[in-house]
Design a protein around this motif. Structure first.
Motif, PDB file in Angstrom:
ATOM      1  N   PHE A 180       8.601  -9.554  10.752  1.00 44.17           N
ATOM      2  CA  PHE A 180       8.900  -8.215  10.270  1.00 44.17           C
ATOM      3  C   PHE A 180      10.295  -7.777  10.665  1.00 44.17           C
ATOM      4  O   PHE A 180      10.737  -8.006  11.783  1.00 44.17           O
ATOM      5  N   VAL A 181      10.996  -7.173   9.732  1.00 43.29           N
ATOM      6  CA  VAL A 181      12.215  -6.428  10.029  1.00 43.29           C
ATOM      7  C   VAL A 181      11.834  -4.967   9.875  1.00 43.29           C
ATOM      8  O   VAL A 181      10.903  -4.626   9.139  1.00 43.29           O
ATOM      9  N   THR A 182      12.531  -4.094  10.575  1.00 43.35           N
ATOM     10  CA  THR A 182      12.180  -2.679  10.484  1.00 43.35           C
ATOM     11  C   THR A 182      13.306  -1.891   9.832  1.00 43.35           C
ATOM     12  O   THR A 182      14.477  -2.227   9.967  1.00 43.35           O
ATOM     13  N   GLU A 183      12.905  -0.873   9.109  1.00 42.10           N
ATOM     14  CA  GLU A 183      13.826   0.075   8.512  1.00 42.10           C
ATOM     15  C   GLU A 183      13.320   1.469   8.830  1.00 42.10           C
ATOM     16  O   GLU A 183      12.117   1.723   8.755  1.00 42.10           O
ATOM     17  N   GLN A 184      14.230   2.338   9.186  1.00 42.53           N
ATOM     18  CA  GLN A 184      13.905   3.724   9.540  1.00 42.53           C
ATOM     19  C   GLN A 184      14.200   4.629   8.363  1.00 42.53           C
ATOM     20  O   GLN A 184      15.142   4.410   7.623  1.00 42.53           O
ATOM     21  N   SER A 185      13.396   5.656   8.202  1.00 40.99           N
ATOM     22  CA  SER A 185      13.611   6.638   7.148  1.00 40.99           C
ATOM     23  C   SER A 185      13.146   7.994   7.656  1.00 40.99           C
ATOM     24  O   SER A 185      12.242   8.079   8.471  1.00 40.99           O
ATOM     25  N   GLU A 186      13.786   9.032   7.184  1.00 43.14           N
ATOM     26  CA  GLU A 186      13.339  10.386   7.494  1.00 43.14           C
ATOM     27  C   GLU A 186      13.122  11.103   6.186  1.00 43.14           C
ATOM     28  O   GLU A 186      13.858  10.912   5.219  1.00 43.14           O
ATOM     29  N   ILE A 195       8.673  -4.781   7.409  1.00 46.99           N
ATOM     30  CA  ILE A 195       8.760  -5.525   6.149  1.00 46.99           C
ATOM     31  C   ILE A 195       8.876  -7.021   6.422  1.00 46.99           C
ATOM     32  O   ILE A 195       9.730  -7.458   7.190  1.00 46.99           O
ATOM     33  N   ASP A 196       8.010  -7.791   5.769  1.00 48.25           N
ATOM     34  CA  ASP A 196       8.123  -9.241   5.744  1.00 48.25           C
ATOM     35  C   ASP A 196       8.215  -9.628   4.269  1.00 48.25           C
ATOM     36  O   ASP A 196       7.206  -9.769   3.584  1.00 48.25           O
ATOM     37  N   GLN A 197       9.455  -9.747   3.775  1.00 48.14           N
ATOM     38  CA  GLN A 197       9.655 -10.029   2.354  1.00 48.14           C
ATOM     39  C   GLN A 197       9.163 -11.415   1.964  1.00 48.14           C
ATOM     40  O   GLN A 197       8.689 -11.608   0.851  1.00 48.14           O
ATOM     41  N   LYS A 198       9.262 -12.356   2.868  1.00 51.38           N
ATOM     42  CA  LYS A 198       8.843 -13.729   2.549  1.00 51.38           C
ATOM     43  C   LYS A 198       7.336 -13.786   2.264  1.00 51.38           C
ATOM     44  O   LYS A 198       6.897 -14.437   1.325  1.00 51.38           O
ATOM     45  N   ARG A 199       6.553 -13.080   3.070  1.00 48.02           N
ATOM     46  CA  ARG A 199       5.101 -13.072   2.879  1.00 48.02           C
ATOM     47  C   ARG A 199       4.645 -11.937   1.968  1.00 48.02           C
ATOM     48  O   ARG A 199       3.484 -11.890   1.569  1.00 48.02           O
ATOM     49  N   GLY A 200       5.538 -11.003   1.649  1.00 46.04           N
ATOM     50  CA  GLY A 200       5.191  -9.909   0.749  1.00 46.04           C
ATOM     51  C   GLY A 200       4.304  -8.855   1.394  1.00 46.04           C
ATOM     52  O   GLY A 200       3.266  -8.496   0.847  1.00 46.04           O
ATOM     53  N   ILE A 201       4.723  -8.364   2.556  1.00 47.02           N
ATOM     54  CA  ILE A 201       3.950  -7.352   3.281  1.00 47.02           C
ATOM     55  C   ILE A 201       4.893  -6.220   3.700  1.00 47.02           C
ATOM     56  O   ILE A 201       5.966  -6.484   4.228  1.00 47.02           O
ATOM     57  N   THR A 202       4.471  -4.991   3.482  1.00 41.87           N
ATOM     58  CA  THR A 202       5.186  -3.835   4.015  1.00 41.87           C
ATOM     59  C   THR A 202       4.168  -2.902   4.657  1.00 41.87           C
ATOM     60  O   THR A 202       3.158  -2.564   4.038  1.00 41.87           O
ATOM     61  N   ILE A 203       4.452  -2.502   5.899  1.00 38.73           N
ATOM     62  CA  ILE A 203       3.617  -1.539   6.609  1.00 38.73           C
ATOM     63  C   ILE A 203       4.433  -0.261   6.741  1.00 38.73           C
ATOM     64  O   ILE A 203       5.564  -0.299   7.216  1.00 38.73           O
ATOM     65  N   ASN A 222       5.899  10.286  13.750  1.00 38.64           N
ATOM     66  CA  ASN A 222       5.476  11.598  14.249  1.00 38.64           C
ATOM     67  C   ASN A 222       3.966  11.635  14.463  1.00 38.64           C
ATOM     68  O   ASN A 222       3.483  12.103  15.481  1.00 38.64           O
ATOM     69  N   LEU A 223       3.230  11.170  13.467  1.00 34.03           N
ATOM     70  CA  LEU A 223       1.766  11.197  13.543  1.00 34.03           C
ATOM     71  C   LEU A 223       1.201   9.998  14.308  1.00 34.03           C
ATOM     72  O   LEU A 223       0.020   9.977  14.619  1.00 34.03           O
ATOM     73  N   LYS A 224       2.042   9.012  14.562  1.00 35.64           N
ATOM     74  CA  LYS A 224       1.630   7.789  15.267  1.00 35.64           C
ATOM     75  C   LYS A 224       0.474   7.096  14.544  1.00 35.64           C
ATOM     76  O   LYS A 224      -0.540   6.738  15.135  1.00 35.64           O
ATOM     77  N   GLN A 225       0.660   6.894  13.232  1.00 40.36           N
ATOM     78  CA  GLN A 225      -0.372   6.204  12.468  1.00 40.36           C
ATOM     79  C   GLN A 225       0.221   5.473  11.262  1.00 40.36           C
ATOM     80  O   GLN A 225       1.258   5.858  10.745  1.00 40.36           O
ATOM     81  N   VAL A 226      -0.462   4.432  10.853  1.00 41.97           N
ATOM     82  CA  VAL A 226      -0.082   3.676   9.672  1.00 41.97           C
ATOM     83  C   VAL A 226      -0.487   4.486   8.445  1.00 41.97           C
ATOM     84  O   VAL A 226      -1.629   4.947   8.346  1.00 41.97           O
ATOM     85  N   GLU A 227       0.455   4.668   7.529  1.00 47.47           N
ATOM     86  CA  GLU A 227       0.177   5.412   6.294  1.00 47.47           C
ATOM     87  C   GLU A 227      -0.247   4.502   5.154  1.00 47.47           C
ATOM     88  O   GLU A 227      -0.900   4.943   4.221  1.00 47.47           O
ATOM     89  N   GLY A 228       0.165   3.249   5.201  1.00 49.44           N
ATOM     90  CA  GLY A 228      -0.194   2.336   4.127  1.00 49.44           C
ATOM     91  C   GLY A 228       0.263   0.924   4.414  1.00 49.44           C
ATOM     92  O   GLY A 228       1.209   0.705   5.172  1.00 49.44           O
ATOM     93  N   ILE A 229      -0.445  -0.033   3.813  1.00 54.29           N
ATOM     94  CA  ILE A 229      -0.100  -1.450   3.924  1.00 54.29           C
ATOM     95  C   ILE A 229      -0.014  -1.986   2.498  1.00 54.29           C
ATOM     96  O   ILE A 229      -0.990  -1.908   1.746  1.00 54.29           O
ATOM     97  N   SER A 230       1.160  -2.501   2.125  1.00 59.55           N
ATOM     98  CA  SER A 230       1.373  -3.041   0.778  1.00 59.55           C
ATOM     99  C   SER A 230       1.450  -4.551   0.831  1.00 59.55           C
ATOM    100  O   SER A 230       2.086  -5.120   1.716  1.00 59.55           O
ATOM    101  N   PHE A 231       0.815  -5.171  -0.138  1.00 59.80           N
ATOM    102  CA  PHE A 231       0.927  -6.612  -0.356  1.00 59.80           C
ATOM    103  C   PHE A 231       1.533  -6.791  -1.739  1.00 59.80           C
ATOM    104  O   PHE A 231       1.122  -6.131  -2.694  1.00 59.80           O
TER     105      PHE A 231
END
Length: 168
Positions: free
Chosen positions: A114-120, A134-142, A147-156
């Motif tokens: 995974f590489v990380t990207e920050q957004s506000e 993001i793991d582009q090779k495997r096609g996964i984005t978390i 702020n809420l300390k929770q995962v909002e979504g997992i994309s394949f």
């Protein structure tokens, strides 16, 4: 006699509880069992149940699956218009899912790079800090809300080096 009726009623009630409701089909395990680039819309429907909504866009269509007991969106699956093959799927965890925890989610992807990207983003009266793993090779984005300390979504999605769209 009364005992026999009671036992029969309990057995029937237990049978209904274990098979009723579509909620049990909208599970992370079922989402992970689908194969991006291989599973068809018919296979996704057979696995997850009837979609709550269908939308079409240029070159693809989306099926949305809502939790029937709450009406909350849980899954969105995108398909190629021509082949009806799955091109991307989004899982949205709830408070009761172990995937709401970032550490649980990252553990489930052993070997991922995974590489990380920050957004506000602006929210009413606050700014939400979102981090993407993001793991582009495997096609996964978390998508993780810091702020809420929770995962909002997992994309394949197809691991072709492109990110899934924000609409996914």
């Amino acid at each position: 006699m009364k005992c026999g009726v009671l036992i029969t009623s309990l057995i029937m009630l237990a049978g209904c509880a274990s098979t009723s409701g579509k909620t049990q089909r909208l599970t992370y395990e079922n989402v992970k069992s689908l194969s991006v680039g291989k599973s068809t819309s018919s296979e996704v429907i057979a696995t997850l149940g009837s979609p709550s909504d269908k939308n079409s866009r240029d070159g693809y269509f989306s099926l949305q699956f809502n939790d029937p007991s709450t009406g909350v969106q849980r899954v969105t699956a995108n398909f190629d218009d021509k082949t009806s093959k799955l091109i991307g799927i989004l899982w949205i965890p709830t408070e009761s899912d172990p995937q709401i925890s970032l550490s649980n989610t990252l553990e489930s992807f052993q070997g991922a790079s995974f590489v990380t990207e920050q957004s506000e983003r602006d929210r009413i009266h606050s700014i939400s800090r979102v981090k993407f793993y993001i793991d582009q090779k495997r096609g996964i984005t978390i998508r993780y809300d810091e702020n809420l300390k929770q995962v909002e979504g997992i994309s394949f999605y197809e691991g072709t080096g492109r990110l899934p769209s924000n609409n996914q």
